[in-house]
Each structure stands twice: as C-alpha cells, then as structure tokens.
Design a protein around this motif. Structure first.
Motif, PDB file in Angstrom:
ATOM      1  N   TRP A 162       0.814  -1.224   0.000  1.00 54.99           N
ATOM      2  CA  TRP A 162       0.000   0.000   0.000  1.00 54.99           C
ATOM      3  C   TRP A 162       0.846   1.271   0.000  1.00 54.99           C
ATOM      4  CZ3 TRP A 162      -4.073  -1.425  -2.001  1.00 54.99           C
ATOM      5  CH2 TRP A 162      -4.651  -2.636  -1.682  1.00 54.99           C
ATOM      6  N   HIS A 207      -2.441   6.912   4.145  1.00 49.67           N
ATOM      7  CA  HIS A 207      -3.903   6.818   4.021  1.00 49.67           C
ATOM      8  C   HIS A 207      -4.318   5.452   3.479  1.00 49.67           C
ATOM      9  CE1 HIS A 207      -7.990   8.058   3.504  1.00 49.67           C
ATOM     10  NE2 HIS A 207      -7.948   7.970   2.190  1.00 49.67           N
ATOM     11  N   ALA A 208      -3.581   4.951   2.497  1.00 45.63           N
ATOM     12  CA  ALA A 208      -3.960   3.667   1.893  1.00 45.63           C
ATOM     13  C   ALA A 208      -3.847   2.543   2.926  1.00 45.63           C
ATOM     14  CB  ALA A 208      -3.072   3.377   0.681  1.00 45.63           C
ATOM     15  N   THR A 211      -6.632   2.929   5.642  1.00 44.44           N
ATOM     16  CA  THR A 211      -7.981   2.517   5.198  1.00 44.44           C
ATOM     17  C   THR A 211      -8.030   0.987   5.048  1.00 44.44           C
ATOM     18  OG1 THR A 211      -7.283   3.054   2.944  1.00 44.44           O
ATOM     19  CG2 THR A 211      -8.685   4.655   4.041  1.00 44.44           C
ATOM     20  N   ARG A 215     -10.651  -1.411   7.075  1.00 46.26           N
ATOM     21  CA  ARG A 215     -11.585  -2.338   6.421  1.00 46.26           C
ATOM     22  C   ARG A 215     -11.324  -3.801   6.794  1.00 46.26           C
ATOM     23  NH1 ARG A 215     -12.260  -3.115   1.458  1.00 46.26           N
ATOM     24  NH2 ARG A 215     -10.095  -2.849   0.808  1.00 46.26           N
ATOM     25  N   ARG A 272     -13.051   9.852   3.218  1.00 45.95           N
ATOM     26  CA  ARG A 272     -13.010   8.403   3.021  1.00 45.95           C
ATOM     27  C   ARG A 272     -12.870   7.685   4.378  1.00 45.95           C
ATOM     28  NH1 ARG A 272     -14.750   3.940   0.926  1.00 45.95           N
ATOM     29  NH2 ARG A 272     -13.181   2.310   0.613  1.00 45.95           N
TER      30      ARG A 272
ATOM     31  N   GLY B  23      -7.990   5.821  -0.695  1.00 45.51           N
ATOM     32  CA  GLY B  23      -7.200   4.905   0.122  1.00 45.51           C
ATOM     33  C   GLY B  23      -6.822   3.650  -0.624  1.00 45.51           C
ATOM     34  N   ASP B  24      -6.783   2.522   0.104  1.00 38.26           N
ATOM     35  CA  ASP B  24      -6.318   1.260  -0.498  1.00 38.26           C
ATOM     36  C   ASP B  24      -7.128   0.892  -1.737  1.00 38.26           C
ATOM     37  OD1 ASP B  24      -8.515   0.882   1.202  1.00 38.26           O
ATOM     38  OD2 ASP B  24      -8.070  -1.243   1.451  1.00 38.26           O
ATOM     39  N   VAL B  25      -8.418   1.115  -1.665  1.00 37.81           N
ATOM     40  CA  VAL B  25      -9.283   0.746  -2.791  1.00 37.81           C
ATOM     41  C   VAL B  25      -8.889   1.558  -4.027  1.00 37.81           C
ATOM     42  CG1 VAL B  25     -11.667   0.782  -3.618  1.00 37.81           C
ATOM     43  CG2 VAL B  25     -11.181   0.071  -1.281  1.00 37.81           C
ATOM     44  N   VAL B  27      -6.008   3.115  -4.647  1.00 38.12           N
ATOM     45  CA  VAL B  27      -4.656   2.772  -5.119  1.00 38.12           C
ATOM     46  C   VAL B  27      -4.710   1.483  -5.942  1.00 38.12           C
ATOM     47  CG1 VAL B  27      -2.358   2.034  -4.341  1.00 38.12           C
ATOM     48  CG2 VAL B  27      -3.457   3.992  -3.257  1.00 38.12           C
ATOM     49  N   LYS B  28      -5.520   0.524  -5.459  1.00 36.29           N
ATOM     50  CA  LYS B  28      -5.606  -0.755  -6.170  1.00 36.29           C
ATOM     51  C   LYS B  28      -6.231  -0.552  -7.563  1.00 36.29           C
ATOM     52  CE  LYS B  28      -6.664  -5.600  -5.595  1.00 36.29           C
ATOM     53  NZ  LYS B  28      -6.947  -5.760  -7.011  1.00 36.29           N
ATOM     54  N   TRP B  30      -6.309   2.078  -9.364  1.00 38.36           N
ATOM     55  CA  TRP B  30      -5.388   2.841 -10.223  1.00 38.36           C
ATOM     56  C   TRP B  30      -4.263   1.931 -10.741  1.00 38.36           C
ATOM     57  CZ3 TRP B  30      -0.820   5.456  -7.586  1.00 38.36           C
ATOM     58  CH2 TRP B  30      -0.014   6.104  -8.514  1.00 38.36           C
ATOM     59  N   ARG B  31      -3.689   1.144  -9.810  1.00 40.00           N
ATOM     60  CA  ARG B  31      -2.595   0.254 -10.240  1.00 40.00           C
ATOM     61  C   ARG B  31      -3.107  -0.814 -11.210  1.00 40.00           C
ATOM     62  NH1 ARG B  31       0.507  -0.133  -4.450  1.00 40.00           N
ATOM     63  NH2 ARG B  31       1.884   1.659  -4.760  1.00 40.00           N
TER      64      ARG B  31
END
Lengths: 847, 54
Positions: A162, A207-208, A211, A215, A272, B23-25, B27-28, B30-31
């Motif tokens: 991440w 942030h990634a 989050t 989750r 978010r 966030g993670d969602v 970034v995923k 996009w990648r």
C-alpha cells in the motif's frame, strides 16, 4: 485483563493544521468532511508546548506527559554502535503511550505512522511505524520495508504493497497543487516541486494502509498520523496568498495553490476515513501546533537546528465528535496537547494517571465525566504490549557507556567527528527538554540543564534561555550577568558570524536572503529592564525585537504595558490589540487594553475588556480592582463594590482597594459597619509603603542618597550626624530584627538599608526597592582602597572579593523571596552621568 | 448514514487525487488500470510484431 468496549476511538493527527487556513476553506465549502465533523461535535484551538517540535509533541499527545518525563527530546538520537545519529526511535520513550494502557485493558489498537514509533511495539493490534512510507531508493530498485516497521511481522508483506512511491505520482495528481506544471517543463525539475510530489506520495501511503486496516481488522482504538499539512506548509506557506512584497512573483505564481490543495487533499482523505467508521466510533482530529499563514509569517529562519519551527504558531486544531460528545459544533476552549490522552481515557472509562500533566477536557462530553484515577500508570506492572525492557534504554546514556568501552580498549575508537556530532546533538536535545520545562514553569530543573550545557558549549541560545529562566525566578542579578556575558560573546564572534551569514547554505528555505538571529537576548534584556523599572531602556529593545518578530505576543503585551505606564494609552491599545490578534483569549492583553480604555475614560469598553480578562483568568486581583474603578466612574456603585470586594478577597493586602471600599460604603452605599471594617483593616494591617535603597559596599549608594537629599526628597537620616555620608545609615536598621515599630514613622520616606538587614524587614509594609549597582571591578577597587591595606603583590584580593560577593548574594536572595516587590535598578555610572534622567525615572517609580 | 449512489468512473493510468483519497481501494484500482494499460500495450506490440513477421 480484558474489557471489550463498544465505543471506539479514532484519533487522527494532522501535523501543523491551523484554523486560520481552515476557516476560510470551510466557508468556501472546500473542506466538507471536517465541516461535517465539527457540526456533529465540538471544536476549538489546542495549545502547543514549547519548543513546537513534532516528535516531542506527538509523544506528549500520546502520553499526557512533557518531554522531561516521556524522554523524546528532539529529532535524533545516537546509533547504538556509536557510528553517528539516527532518527529518534520508540525505544527512547520512557513512559506508556495510550495504546499500551489500552493493551493492558485488553483493547485492540491500530497505530499508523505515529512519530516516533519505530520499531513498532508488540501491541494487541497492528502498529505501522513512521518509517513505513519513506522511499529511500528509486522505484526500479527493491523497496524493502525497514526493520521494525510492522507489528505483527506476519502482516509486513500484506501491508507493504500500500506504499505509494514518489515516482508513481503522476502529473494529473500534482497539477491541482502546481497548475503551471502543465506548461512549464523547468518547473517539473524544481526541488520544491519534487518536495510536493514526495509529500503527496507519503500521505497516500499512510492513508492507503490505514484505510486497509480500517476495512480488514477489528480495533477499539486507531491512531493515524499525517505529516502532509506540515510539510506542504514548510514547502510553500510563504507563497500562500496574499503575496508579500519580499516574495518572488514567479515563485508565488507557481506555488500559491500548494497549501490550499494540501488541506483539501487531507479533507478528501478524511471523508473516506469517515465513510469507513461505524456509529459507535468517536473521532478526534488534532494538530500538534499551528502554522503562521498571515502577516505573522516569519521573514527569516533562525540559524539554528530546528530553526524552521519558527514558522509554527502556538495554536493547533482540535475537533471531536461521536457518541457521548456534545453536538452542534460548539466551541471548547483551553485545550492543550497534553489533554488528549487523559480525555480519551476518560471517554473510555479507564483511570487516568494522576501524574499525567494534561487534564480531561470536560467541556467535550454531553454529560460530566467522573474520572477514576490511579497514582501512575508507570507504577503498574503487567502486560502493556511494550518493547522488551532490554530494548528500552536512554540512547544518550548508551552512548556514554559505549565511550567507556572505547576508553578501555574493548571496541574500536569512534571517529572524533562522529563523537562531536553526537555530543552536539545530545546538548541540543537537552536544550529542547529545558525549553519544554520552562514552558511548564519547571524553572529550577530547566536552569540546572541550561547551566550545564551552556558551561560546556557557550552556545548563545542556551545562555539566552538561561537568562530568561533566571529572570522568571527573580534571579535578576544572575540574569543581568548572563546578558552581559552573552553580549561579550556576541562582540567576540560578531566578525565570524558576519562571514557565516554570507556563506551559502542550501538548507535555507528563504534562499539566503533573510538569515538572521531571532533577537531573543534583546527580548530578555527588555523584560529585565521592565522588571527593574527601567521602561525607557526596555522600550527600544522590545520595539527592535517586534520588528523582527511581529508574531511574538509577549513582546506586544510588554510594549503595551510600558506604554500604559508612560500614559501613552493609544499606543498601548494598538499593542494589546496586536496581541489579541495572535491570541484573543489572553487575559493579560484584555487587561492591558482595559487599562488603556479606562484611562481614556472609555469606561464601557474598559469594563468589557476586564470581564474578558476575568473570563480567562479569574485570579487576577488587579483586574477586579480596575473593574471596580471603571464601575465607580460610571456610577455603578454596587457593581464597583463587588469588584473591589473580590480584589481584596484575592489579595487581602491591597490597601488601595480597601480605600475605595471605605469611600463607596461611606459616600454611596451608606453602610457604616462595612466602612468601618475596611477602615479598621487598613489601620491594623497595612502600614503603607517604605522606599528602600540598598547596594553593596562601594556601589555608591552614599552618592545617591546625597543627590536625593540635595534635591529635597524625604529621606530617613540621623540629623544629629552632620556628615550625610554616615548620617543616612541609621542605627535602627541594624536592630530591625528585634524592633521595627519605628518603621511606621518612615512610611512614604526613602531609607537606606544595608544588604545584611534586608531580610529583617517586617512583612506588613509595602516595599519598593531601589538597588544601586556598579561595575564589580570598580566596587572591588574602591573597597580595597577603603580597607586601607593595599598589597601590590596581591592580584586578586580574595577576602574583599568574597565579602562583596556575599553581600550581593544577600540582596539577591531577599529580592527572590519577595512575592510582589517593586524594583528599580540604578546603575552608578548612569546616575553620575545623567542624574536628571534617573530622578525622572525615580519619580515615576515612587508614584 | 445516507447511502451514496453508485456512479461509474473511468479510471485512467494517470490516476487522480480523488483515487488516492479513496485509500487502499483507490490505489488498487489505479494500479490495476496501469497494469491493464501495460498489458494492452504489450498485446498490441506483440500483435504488430506478429503481423510484421507474417
């Protein structure tokens, strides 16, 4: 111990976030997530600590302790192998953080990027250290997670993906910050642009991963730290509109959107984060300090380590919303960064350590909290999810131990330059801790540290703070001596410094244009002069400081006070208004402004200001006194009486308030009993003011008394002795200890008391002290000659020196012991050169 | 809490701040888009090379 909570807490740290930037953005609808949070909760300013250095402050936020207790003094510490310095680590923290206390209670915490948190602690939950997001290599090379970044280690692989590398950040992600990048190819290569890109990447990584944890994990407490706002601000706050004349137009045009976009990006991330919480979660958004964004932006960065902290402002932000918290966007006041941990513990019904230096912010709760306490969490043994005790050590002490091994020949010599760097950094760390102690009014501890590091290094910054600590503890002579010493050092190094300034320093963010000292010494000297009743000397010094430090509230307040003393009430009002623009809740500034209004017969305005001061600090008898006077002038005698009554309750010896009360009860309220009670109090307790002249033998006090006598001042003297030089030394002062009834006859007169008898002055008089000072070597020369025996071979007359020093010490001790003593220092040479001016100052002092 | 309407977004390899803010969602997504795009390019090059060889 296990205890499952329904109420979860999400603590979000926004380093350097400041309401002065946020407020207009909220008004323009540009920070909707934060606005929503405020609307359903409470908000306010949060006071930082000094020095405003982030690792120290975020540790105070997470522990409720200052640096002397929590152990995180600065940015660096020695490497365990002594090969130099490394970023400060979590193993240097000496107390339990909130996540350790929650671990003990069986609660699960996720902690992300807290500063400092490497190596990650073995808590019940997940900890990702502040080294997680840092990209040390180009994108085409293996980007390993540094050791200790993730707990539990088993999650490291899953979490490392991440991270967003700065090289991944695209033009379309950067253009909102720097729109000119679209066309300007050179701008794309600029160092500042790369800085912005790096901050976007780091913020995105934090942030990634947070989050992802939101989750995919269960948690009771989550803490996420973002440094983006602080970094965007250091990079580009000077280009934030409006443009100041000294800022280059092209650069302003290129970078003017960075700060606003930074805040908006942070708000988008917050939106978010809030989408991912449930209704049982209480959210706190907090910053460790603010960041000057207006006319208070500094025009220079001090030439010292951590100099950029001069851009920080003393107030950050605090927002709290969720179950159990007041709703409707109400303002809470008086919060400090030390209060966060106690408040969260109270919210979760967990006892607070009585030794914690913060307090519970009761105003945030919709129902009052009755806090359970324990003496100290540090005394509780058990599983707190902390590092192995072997890992926990004071790295500076470890460095000393390492050196011992080197000395014994067990390990190889550490390079001289490396040792020097460590020594320097150690002292710097101690300096930060001392400043933090000063900030907490722990003066003596601070003095102990500063005396040591100043003696070792002669670094002027250390001496300046030491002078301030002396001043604050009424060690006025020591303060003056330190100032003189620093001035001598200044002269010695003046040429050298000039050369240094001319050198180019790539780290100067202002492009070497405004590289200047912050003039702290002038500030302390100004305050000292004010304290010893030399406002004329204090004023130019403080005005000089203000020119360089327009954002210094204390300077403004003190210039205001001088102007009030000198009856320049319009000028004083300007200064107090300036101080209130920096902190509109400062009681001293409201009080000073009130005095300015009162003396200009603007009674209604004066009353408003006095009430504002009382709201901030009730325990200021002078404010109640002047409030009484303002009410009296407007004919509100009942209100006036009440104010004076409060003043005498707070300060029973305040003779002038009793006098007013006699007047009010006699002439307006016609209450004879009460009038008599105050009259009686005055008769019995307050015997009036006596003006004391003192000075060590040889300081020239006899000359001063002669001048006073010539000019017709009412001095106490023995008329039987014609030679005034001896006549003003009256024999009664020598017997003050046994008998002081005669003192009542000396009220309103000027009397000489030798240093050794000062401590026998009875407490039931008000004293004003006039202290005659003279160059020490002149005093010594004079005393040796008076002694009659001169030995040319004796270079240092030790006996005379010791006697003179002791005499000086006696005066100093007495001054320190007097709580509300009014002082005037008179320099012998000033007196001989310009006695007219000195007498003018004396008249002001005696009023 | 009000449920947001599902809106379709086109995710490009250039990405956006909005995606990062997810966030993670984000970034995923996009990648994934970058990978898809690379794959597409690779496939295209392979096809072109194959055609040339033919």
């Amino acid at each position: 111990m296990t205890k499952k909570k329904n109420n979860k807490v999400l603590l979000i740290g926004w380093d350097a976030a400041d309401w002065k930037v946020i407020d207009p953005l909220i008004q323009q609808g540009k920070m909707p997530a934060l606005k929503g949070l405020i609307d359903r909760g409470v908000f306010g300013k949060i006071q930082t600590l000094d020095p405003p250095l982030s690792p120290m402050l975020w540790t105070s936020i997470a522990t409720g302790f200052r640096a002397d207790k929590h152990g995180i003094g600065g940015f660096v510490e020695p490497n365990p192998d002594g090969t130099g310095l490394r970023p400060v680590t979590s193993t240097s923290r000496k107390v339990k953080a909130i996540w350790n206390i929650l671990h003990y209670h069986g609660l699960k915490s996720n902690v992300v990027a807290w500063w400092p948190s490497n190596p990650a602690e073995p808590i019940n939950g997940v900890m990702i250290s502040n080294h997680y997001q840092v990209a040390s290599k180009p994108i085409d090379e293996e980007w390993e997670l540094p050791k200790g970044t993730v707990h539990p280690k088993s999650m490291a692989e899953e979490l490392k993906e991440w991270r967003v590398h700065p090289n991944e950040i695209t033009l379309s992600m950067t253009i909102p910050f720097i729109p000119n990048l679209e066309k300007d190819m050179e701008l794309r290569k600029a160092k500042r642009t790369s800085g912005v890109v790096k901050v976007i990447a780091n913020a995105s990584s934090v942030h990634a991963v947070s989050t992802y944890l939101q989750r995919n994990t269960d948690w009771d407490f989550m803490a996420v730290y973002h440094d983006a706002i602080d970094h965007f601000s250091h990079l580009a706050m000077r280009f934030h509109p409006p443009r100041r004349p000294e800022i280059n137009e092209k650069e302003f045009d290129d970078y003017k959107h960075v700060v606003e976009s930074g805040y908006r990006f942070q708000d988008m991330m917050l939106e978010r984060t809030l989408e991912l919480i449930d209704q049982d979660t209480t959210v706190i958004v907090v910053s460790d300090h603010g960041f000057h964004s207006d006319h208070q932006r500094p025009l220079y960065i001090p030439k010292e380590p951590s100099g950029p902290a001069v851009e920080h402002s003393p107030y950050g932000i605090f927002v709290m919303a969720g179950p159990g918290i007041r709703t409707g966007g109400q303002r809470v006041s008086g919060a400090s960064v030390l209060d966060i941990t106690p408040t969260i513990l109270a919210h979760l019904d967990i006892p607070i350590g009585e030794d914690m230096e913060g307090r519970v912010l009761q105003g945030v709760f919709d129902e009052p909290k009755i806090n359970e306490t324990i003496p100290s969490w540090e005394l509780v043994n058990g599983d707190f999810g902390m590092h192995d005790p072997d890992l926990l050590e004071d790295p500076w002490q470890a460095m000393d131990a390492l050196q011992q091994l080197v000395d014994l020949g067990y390990i190889e010599e550490i390079g001289e330059d490396k040792l020097l760097a460590v020594e320097k950094a150690k002292r710097e760390n101690q300096y930060y801790v001392a400043r933090n102690l000063i900030n907490g009014k722990k003066w003596e501890q601070a003095i102990e540290i500063l005396e040591k590091i100043f003696e070792e290094s002669s670094i002027t910054r250390y001496g300046q703070r030491l002078a301030f600590a002396y001043l604050s503890t009424n060690k006025l002579i020591k303060c003056q001596q330190m100032i003189n010493h620093l001035r001598d050092l200044e002269k010695e190094s003046a040429l050298m410094e000039k050369k240094e300034i001319l050198k180019k320093d790539p780290n100067d963010p202002f492009g070497n244009k405004e590289y200047e000292e912050p003039m702290y010494l002038e500030f302390v000297e100004g305050l000292l002069n004010l304290k010893i009743n030399k406002p004329r000397k204090a004023l130019p010094l403080l005005e000089k400081v203000q020119k360089k430090n327009p954002a210094n509230m204390q300077v403004a307040i003190n210039i205001g006070k001088i102007n009030n003393q000198r009856k320049n009430y319009v000028a004083s009002a300007k200064q107090f208004i300036r101080a209130l623009a920096i902190d509109n809740r400062n009681a001293q500034a409201h009080y000073g402004l009130g005095i300015s209004f009162l003396r200009r017969k603007m009674f209604k305005e004066a009353i408003d200001e006095f009430f504002a001061a009382i709201e901030e600090n009730f325990f200021m008898p002078n404010v109640h006194y002047h409030l009484g006077e303002a009410f009296y002038r407007t004919g509100y005698y009942d209100e006036s009486k009440q104010a004076f009554e409060v003043a005498v309750r707070l300060s029973p010896g305040m003779a002038r308030a009793h006098k007013w009360l006699v007047e009010i009860y006699e002439k307006h309220l016609k209450d004879e009993d009460k009038r008599n009670a105050h009259e009686l109090f005055l008769k019995q307790n307050i015997k009036g003011a006596v003006y004391i002249v003192t000075g060590i033998k040889g300081s020239g006090h006899e000359d001063f008394m002669r001048i006073l006598d010539d000019k017709g001042y009412d001095i106490v003297k023995n008329d039987k002795i014609k030679d005034l030089e001896k006549g003003y030394i009256i024999s009664e002062t020598k017997k003050l200890k046994e008998n002081h009834h005669w003192l009542a006859r000396q009220v309103g007169k000027i009397m000489y008391v030798a240093p050794q008898y000062l401590s026998f002055l009875p407490p039931d008089f008000n004293y004003k002290l006039i202290y005659i000072q003279r160059n020490f070597s002149e005093v010594l020369d004079g005393n040796i000659q008076k002694g009659g025996k001169t030995n040319k071979k004796q270079l240092l007359p030790l006996k005379t020196y010791n006697l003179t020093s002791k005499s000086q010490e006696k005066i100093e001790i007495w001054i320190e012991s007097q709580p509300a003593l009014q002082l005037m220092f008179i320099d012998y040479s000033d007196m001989m050169d310009n006695s007219k001016l000195i007498l003018q100052q004396l008249d002001e002092f005696l009023q | 809490m009000q449920k947001k309407k599902n809106v379709e977004y086109k995710i490009t390899p250039q990405g956006s701040l909005g995606l990062l803010a997810l966030g993670d969602v984000g970034v995923k997504l996009w990648r994934d888009s970058i990978s898809k795009n690379l794959k597409k390019k690779k496939d295209k090059t392979t096809t072109q090379n194959d055609e040339k060889e033919k």
